[in-house]
Scaffold this active site. Structure first.
Site, mmCIF file in Angstrom:
data_model
loop_
_atom_site.group_PDB
_atom_site.id
_atom_site.type_symbol
_atom_site.label_atom_id
_atom_site.label_comp_id
_atom_site.label_asym_id
_atom_site.label_seq_id
_atom_site.Cartn_x
_atom_site.Cartn_y
_atom_site.Cartn_z
ATOM 1 N N HIS A 47 0.931 -1.383 -0.365
ATOM 2 C CA HIS A 47 0.246 -0.144 0.109
ATOM 3 C C HIS A 47 0.834 1.381 -0.256
ATOM 4 C CE1 HIS A 47 -2.726 2.878 2.354
ATOM 5 N NE2 HIS A 47 -3.758 2.888 1.388
ATOM 6 N N ARG A 48 0.363 1.995 -1.038
ATOM 7 C CA ARG A 48 1.300 3.677 -1.121
ATOM 8 C C ARG A 48 2.585 3.523 -1.038
ATOM 9 N NH1 ARG A 48 -1.863 7.112 4.048
ATOM 10 N NH2 ARG A 48 -3.833 6.174 3.339
ATOM 11 N N ASP A 79 -0.789 6.420 -5.589
ATOM 12 C CA ASP A 79 -1.726 6.710 -5.591
ATOM 13 C C ASP A 79 -1.553 8.245 -6.578
ATOM 14 O OD1 ASP A 79 -3.863 6.746 -3.532
ATOM 15 O OD2 ASP A 79 -1.863 6.888 -1.952
ATOM 16 N N GLU A 106 -4.209 4.296 -7.538
ATOM 17 C CA GLU A 106 -5.688 4.994 -8.012
ATOM 18 C C GLU A 106 -5.789 6.337 -7.953
ATOM 19 O OE1 GLU A 106 -6.561 4.741 -2.932
ATOM 20 O OE2 GLU A 106 -8.097 6.767 -3.293
HETATM 21 O O1 G3P Z 1 -6.557 0.855 -2.616
HETATM 22 C C1 G3P Z 1 -7.110 1.294 -1.744
HETATM 23 C C2 G3P Z 1 -6.669 2.263 -0.302
HETATM 24 O O2 G3P Z 1 -5.477 2.862 -0.601
HETATM 25 C C3 G3P Z 1 -7.769 3.032 0.047
HETATM 26 O O3 G3P Z 1 -7.516 3.964 0.781
HETATM 27 O O4 G3P Z 1 -6.802 6.381 1.390
HETATM 28 O O5 G3P Z 1 -5.023 4.779 1.378
HETATM 29 O O6 G3P Z 1 -5.834 5.653 -0.465
HETATM 30 P P1 G3P Z 1 -6.487 5.373 1.034
HETATM 31 CA CA CA Z 2 -4.659 4.407 -2.158
#
Ligand code: G3P
Ligand code: CA
Length: 265
Positions: A18-19, A47, A128
């Protein structure tokens, strides 16, 4: 429309980092992508947003204030949204020190730089589209960039499936992105109500917040021929729980722990 599944996915669940690798390195940076690779990730989530001069950069929040030193570098600006600064200005920012001094000098990457590094490291990507209402038409810019670079990404499975997934909480934006990139898998973020899943069989995945789904929800998604990889699953006990609900993978800040959980499953 997708083919209706008869059974839960037979494939090994995917750990999506993630990220970048948010538990270990500053989010949405090249260092984060490199850390994900070092931890053994096969696929990374980041993102994307758009600068004042129309460039695509990696950033999670609507503003640059939490993860950069923008306030110190540009004390006179009235607003610090990503779309308020040019790429040249954003390039001056330190996007690493807030996380740890050892990442001082890390820059906000462009999407193009991230795609190049992902390709070099043979990683897949969950991209994203963030805050799309602040960046009207961003899905068209993203599609152009992915047409130029995205097809060189490697898969999260040996067959190369899910090498690239585009996702957003804005389901209309996901729909438009899908129309622009029909051969790229798309994911809806958030919990699509059971009685609406059938509307979205053109998508590949529904990725809700992990505590919002149970085994029956996962079954419903599979029955409609879609997959589900919920976010953001960080505790080992929660990883075990979502795996037991039958998910196809999950999004996590701790891809190292996730891989242990998947191996033990
Ligand atoms: O991949 C989904 C997740 O990243 C969504 O939440 O806030 O971390 O972008 P957020
Ligand atoms: Ca995200």
């Amino acid at each position: 429309p997708a083919v209706v599944r008869q059974a839960a996915s037979p494939r090994v669940p995917v750990a999506v980092s993630h990220r970048g690798a948010a538990g270990h390195a500053p989010e949405n940076t090249i260092a984060g992508i490199e850390t994900a690779r070092e931890l053994g990730a096969a696929v990374v989530e980041v993102d994307v947003q758009r600068t004042a001069d129309g460039e695509l950069v990696l950033m999670h929040d609507a503003t640059l204030t939490r993860t950069t030193d923008v306030r110190e570098v540009f004390p006179d600006k009235d607003s610090y949204e990503v779309g308020d600064l040019t790429l040249e200005e954003i390039r001056e920012l330190d996007a690493g020190s807030w996380f740890s001094p050892s990442f001082e000098g890390e820059r906000v990457p462009t999407l193009e730089e991230a795609l190049e590094r992902l390709e070099e490291l043979e990683l897949g990507l969950f991209l994203e589209i963030k805050e799309p209402e602040r960046h009207p038409g961003i899905e068209e810019d993203v599609a152009d960039e992915l047409r130029d670079h995205g097809d060189r990404l490697h898969g999260s499975t040996p067959e190369g499936e899910r090498a690239l997934v585009v996702q957003s909480f804005d389901w209309e934006v996901v729909r438009r992105s899908h129309d622009l990139l029909p051969s790229v898998p798309h994911a809806l973020l958030g919990r699509v109500p059971e009685n609406r899943i059938a509307e979205f069989t053109w998508a590949e995945m529904i990725n809700p917040e992990h505590t919002s789904i149970d085994a029956s929800y996962v079954e419903q998604v599979h029955r409609h021929g879609l997959e589900t990889m919920p976010y953001t699953v960080n505790e080992r006990s929660d990883m075990d729980a979502v795996l037991n609900r039958g998910v196809d993978g999950f999004i996590t800040d701790y891809v190292d722990t996730a891989q242990e959980a998947i191996a033990d499953f």
